[in-house]
Design a protein around this motif. Structure first.
Motif, mmCIF file in Angstrom:
data_model
loop_
_atom_site.group_PDB
_atom_site.id
_atom_site.type_symbol
_atom_site.label_atom_id
_atom_site.label_comp_id
_atom_site.label_asym_id
_atom_site.label_seq_id
_atom_site.Cartn_x
_atom_site.Cartn_y
_atom_site.Cartn_z
ATOM 1 N N ASP A 1 0.618 -0.876 0.138
ATOM 2 C CA ASP A 1 -0.292 -0.167 0.015
ATOM 3 C C ASP A 1 0.251 1.267 -0.223
ATOM 4 O O ASP A 1 0.635 2.083 -0.641
ATOM 5 N N ALA A 2 2.035 1.258 1.150
ATOM 6 C CA ALA A 2 2.726 2.745 0.780
ATOM 7 C C ALA A 2 4.736 1.594 0.872
ATOM 8 O O ALA A 2 4.138 0.895 1.530
ATOM 9 N N VAL A 3 5.488 2.300 0.975
ATOM 10 C CA VAL A 3 6.297 2.451 0.692
ATOM 11 C C VAL A 3 7.221 3.291 1.039
ATOM 12 O O VAL A 3 7.287 4.400 0.491
ATOM 13 N N LEU A 4 7.551 3.374 2.366
ATOM 14 C CA LEU A 4 8.735 4.267 2.800
ATOM 15 C C LEU A 4 10.088 4.628 2.432
ATOM 16 O O LEU A 4 11.184 3.543 2.646
ATOM 17 N N LEU A 5 10.618 5.968 2.223
ATOM 18 C CA LEU A 5 12.368 5.663 1.326
ATOM 19 C C LEU A 5 12.768 6.303 2.069
ATOM 20 O O LEU A 5 12.486 7.454 2.649
ATOM 21 N N GLY A 6 13.902 6.184 2.743
ATOM 22 C CA GLY A 6 15.404 6.468 3.521
ATOM 23 C C GLY A 6 14.989 6.091 4.641
ATOM 24 O O GLY A 6 14.862 5.097 5.240
ATOM 25 N N ASP A 7 15.501 7.199 5.992
ATOM 26 C CA ASP A 7 15.433 6.984 7.124
ATOM 27 C C ASP A 7 13.771 6.631 7.601
ATOM 28 O O ASP A 7 12.817 7.502 7.639
ATOM 29 N N GLY A 8 14.053 5.125 8.836
ATOM 30 C CA GLY A 8 12.743 4.881 9.364
ATOM 31 C C GLY A 8 12.021 6.010 10.487
ATOM 32 O O GLY A 8 11.121 6.020 10.904
ATOM 33 N N GLU A 9 12.955 6.141 11.239
ATOM 34 C CA GLU A 9 13.141 7.062 12.597
ATOM 35 C C GLU A 9 11.776 8.351 11.780
ATOM 36 O O GLU A 9 12.614 9.204 11.076
ATOM 37 N N GLY A 10 11.566 8.108 12.982
ATOM 38 C CA GLY A 10 10.040 9.819 12.387
ATOM 39 C C GLY A 10 9.135 9.411 11.473
ATOM 40 O O GLY A 10 7.540 9.732 11.790
ATOM 41 N N ALA A 11 9.771 9.136 10.486
ATOM 42 C CA ALA A 11 8.708 8.709 9.525
ATOM 43 C C ALA A 11 7.439 7.470 9.963
ATOM 44 O O ALA A 11 6.243 7.374 9.349
ATOM 45 N N ILE A 12 8.205 6.093 10.586
ATOM 46 C CA ILE A 12 7.666 5.043 10.238
ATOM 47 C C ILE A 12 6.590 5.919 11.421
ATOM 48 O O ILE A 12 5.550 4.647 11.536
ATOM 49 N N THR A 13 6.398 5.887 12.742
ATOM 50 C CA THR A 13 5.463 6.498 14.034
ATOM 51 C C THR A 13 4.624 7.380 12.557
ATOM 52 O O THR A 13 3.331 6.897 13.152
ATOM 53 N N LEU A 14 5.056 8.249 11.998
ATOM 54 C CA LEU A 14 3.899 9.365 11.240
ATOM 55 C C LEU A 14 2.696 8.177 10.640
ATOM 56 O O LEU A 14 1.313 8.372 10.877
ATOM 57 N N MET A 15 3.355 7.415 9.988
ATOM 58 C CA MET A 15 3.039 6.547 9.208
ATOM 59 C C MET A 15 1.429 5.733 9.958
ATOM 60 O O MET A 15 0.162 5.588 9.341
ATOM 61 N N ALA A 16 1.705 4.974 10.953
ATOM 62 C CA ALA A 16 1.884 4.282 11.617
ATOM 63 C C ALA A 16 0.069 5.045 12.749
ATOM 64 O O ALA A 16 -1.154 5.234 12.821
#
Length: 623
Positions: free
Chosen positions: A164-179
């Motif tokens: 459904d979506a792919v995160l490009l780059g660093d996970g810190e910060g972005a993964i929580t925002l996605m959740a």
């Protein structure tokens, strides 16, 4: 509502006595998250067996960050081994999360780590075993939102239909925002399509369903992706870059396993990014800019991590640890603090031009097992082509320092099939190994047991590198050069190993294809392909059958070169490195002209810093 642990664990437990390594499936490890109350539940999956996935730093970072976020709980899952998969399918048992034994399909958010291309059929296997529709387009409103991230997202088009979506780059910060975006969308009762579209508004997040593939005269035969009109998707998705690296948790490995792991040691990431500019290296381009942890933080993290985990070895991890501006200080302090404890501090690979006398003493204070260097090519001409920026004298000096400080075994990494390679370059590999061997015998004596191991990988063109336009060497020519190499080293103290040409060809196919590559992956899985990174499980014949089914030739695809101005399948994603810079580096490579490391000289114009609004921290530390 997720099923309770007791609903399925009672069916899993009897299977443990029937499989190899039942400890792969045991929960309640020391350091694992104990609370799965949520109310929002995420599950991160490494698409391989437990002992391969558990040491992965990326997965550990996401696991810890999500479990720190208010109202979110995160669990882990790994792909069971083939014996357990067979039993689970026979007993109608779906893929379960490790901590709670809840079905993976019952989670709100499911995230996969894309560690390498050869894990693609494992992702299909995991989704099918979890009973989550493999294609994102076939998922219903209440199905889990399935996302991905990791080092192999830079041509994710062949696996894009699964996510459904792919995160490009660093996970810190972005993964929580996605959740949080998924959680809030569920709470508001938004349609699935709207939740996914909202994920695409997060910087660094690519939503494949918002893009269509176009094949025209400007593209390769695999086309390029463009936003669907009205979707609001950007023409190019820039990666998410977490600049303040020192603010992240330096000890992300908190779970103590019940079994031995592939990398069974504490690992502390001391540096992220590399600006050396090797033209074949995807990580060196996509992890820019360079960010490092302060020496105090590294030393304290190692000591804290060792106390918490009980490991007797720690690895200072990065793409090039000896490039850390305070590397010598860190090693010296750790050797002093850990003296007499029996704890070993290791560095995965050493830079030839950084391995001086002082570095040899620092690295060697706690271990003398073996030392690894990566000259990559057998001649200076070819090292200039690939922009390795090390010389034969660097290798001899590094070997001299190592042997004088007590090492007896050395391992050298090379590549075969690099652009412009000749037979003379291949023969140069063993010539270099013989020179290193003679240095060791001269210093330690002819009967000292000095040995040199050579490991030779087959070059695979990777997206967002200066060599992304290259074709891979055809398999028959790879084998001819491998034979040439094997017969060129008469000394038995030189041991040669090389990567399987067939596996490397499939990897090249998956690295080069666009979204149509998913048809090949799915067909390969239907023919029984899984665990393709495992030598005893990989079947080239099955991949050939799948290729014939979808109408492609593996050799033809892998060896295909692209026009320098063609629109590539991955051009809509960007790590911040400009395509014009990569084109310039391709031309410089063809001319054998090197480009310096910008953290040691001045800006070389890759574009990362102004494009992402970031900067190289090593450059600051040295200025």
């Amino acid at each position: 509502m997720r099923l309770k642990r007791e609903d399925l664990y009672s069916r899993l437990e009897p299977l443990l006595a029937k499989v190899s390594k039942p400890s792969r499936y045991l929960d309640h490890e020391w350091g694992a998250c104990e609370s799965q109350d949520g109310p929002f539940h995420a599950c991160v999956i490494y698409p391989d067996v437990y002992e391969v996935g558990q040491p992965n730093l990326g997965l550990a970072i996401l696991y810890n960050e999500l479990n720190r976020a208010p109202g979110i709980s995160c669990e882990r899952a790994y792909l069971p081994w083939v014996d357990m998969i067979e039993l689970m399918r026979k007993t109608d048992l779906p893929l379960l999360a490790l901590e709670s034994s809840a079905p993976v399909a019952s989670f709100d958010l499911v995230g996969f780590t894309l560690a390498h291309e050869m894990a693609c059929t494992n992702i299909v296997e995991a989704l099918d075993l979890a009973r989550i529709p493999v294609r994102a387009s076939q998922r219903a409103q209440d199905d889990a939102i399935v996302i991905a991230g990791g080092p192999s997202v830079w041509n994710c088009e062949p696996v894009a239909p699964m996510f459904d979506a792919v995160l490009l780059g660093d996970g810190e910060g972005a993964i929580t925002l996605m959740a949080q975006t998924v959680r809030d969308g569920r709470a508001r009762g938004l349609p699935r399509a709207d939740i996914v579209r909202n994920l695409g508004r997060i910087p660094g997040v690519y939503v494949p369903s918002l893009y269509q593939v176009v094949v025209d005269q400007t593209s390769t035969r695999w086309g390029y992706a463009v936003p669907i009109p009205g979707s609001g998707a950007p023409e190019r998705i820039l990666k998410h870059s977490y600049q303040d690296f020192a603010q992240t948790d330096p000890v992300c490995q908190k779970v103590i396993p019940y079994m031995g792991l592939i990398q069974d040691r504490l690992s502390v990431e001391v540096l992220r990014g590399c600006a050396r500019g090797c033209r074949f290296c995807q990580a060196g381009m996509t992890y820019r800019p360079v960010r490092e942890r302060p020496a105090d933080q590294v030393v304290q993290a190692v000591e804290k991590g060792l106390r918490a985990t009980g490991y007797d070895e720690c690895s200072l991890s990065s793409l090039s640890t000896t490039d850390h501006s305070q590397c010598k200080e860190i090693l010296t302090r750790l050797d002093s603090d850990l003296e007499g404890t029996g704890v070993k501090v290791s560095i995965p690979s050493q830079r030839l031009d950084s391995f001086g006398v002082d570095m040899a003493r620092c690295v060697g204070a706690s271990r003398k097992a073996g030392l690894t260097f990566a000259p990559e090519a057998g001649s200076q001409r070819l090292r200039d082509v690939i922009n390795k920026n090390v010389t034969e004298q660097d290798l001899i000096d590094a070997a001299t320092n190592a042997f004088k400080n007590g090492w007896r075994r050395m391992k050298l990494y090379f590549m075969m099939g690099l652009p412009t390679e000749t037979d003379e370059d291949v023969l140069g590999i063993t010539r270099l190994a013989e020179e290193v061997l003679q240095v060791g015998r001269k210093i330690l004596g002819p009967r000292s047991g000095v040995s040199v191991s050579i490991s030779v990988a087959v070059f695979v063109p990777k997206a967002h590198t200066p060599f992304q336009w290259s074709g891979q060497l055809r398999m028959d020519e790879v084998r001819r050069r491998q034979d040439l190499l094997l017969h060129s080293a008469p000394d038995r103290a030189i041991r040669i190993s090389y990567h399987d040409a067939q596996t490397s060809q499939v990897e090249a196919v998956l690295s080069k294809m666009g979204r149509a590559g998913f048809d090949l992956i799915y067909a390969a899985w239907q023919h029984g392909c899984r665990f393709d990174a495992w030598t005893d499980q990989f079947s080239y014949e099955r991949w050939q059958e799948a290729a014939r089914q979808v109408g492609i030739d593996l050799t033809d695809v892998a060896s295909e070169s692209f026009d320098l101005n063609a629109r590539l399948p991955w051009d809509h994603t960007s790590p911040g490195v400009l395509k014009g810079y990569l084109q310039r580096e391709w031309r410089r490579g063809q001319q054998g002209v090197t480009t310096p490391d910008c953290t040691r000289t001045s800006c070389t114009g890759c574009g990362v810093c102004p494009t992402l609004g970031v900067h190289n921290q090593i450059e600051e530390a040295r200025s």
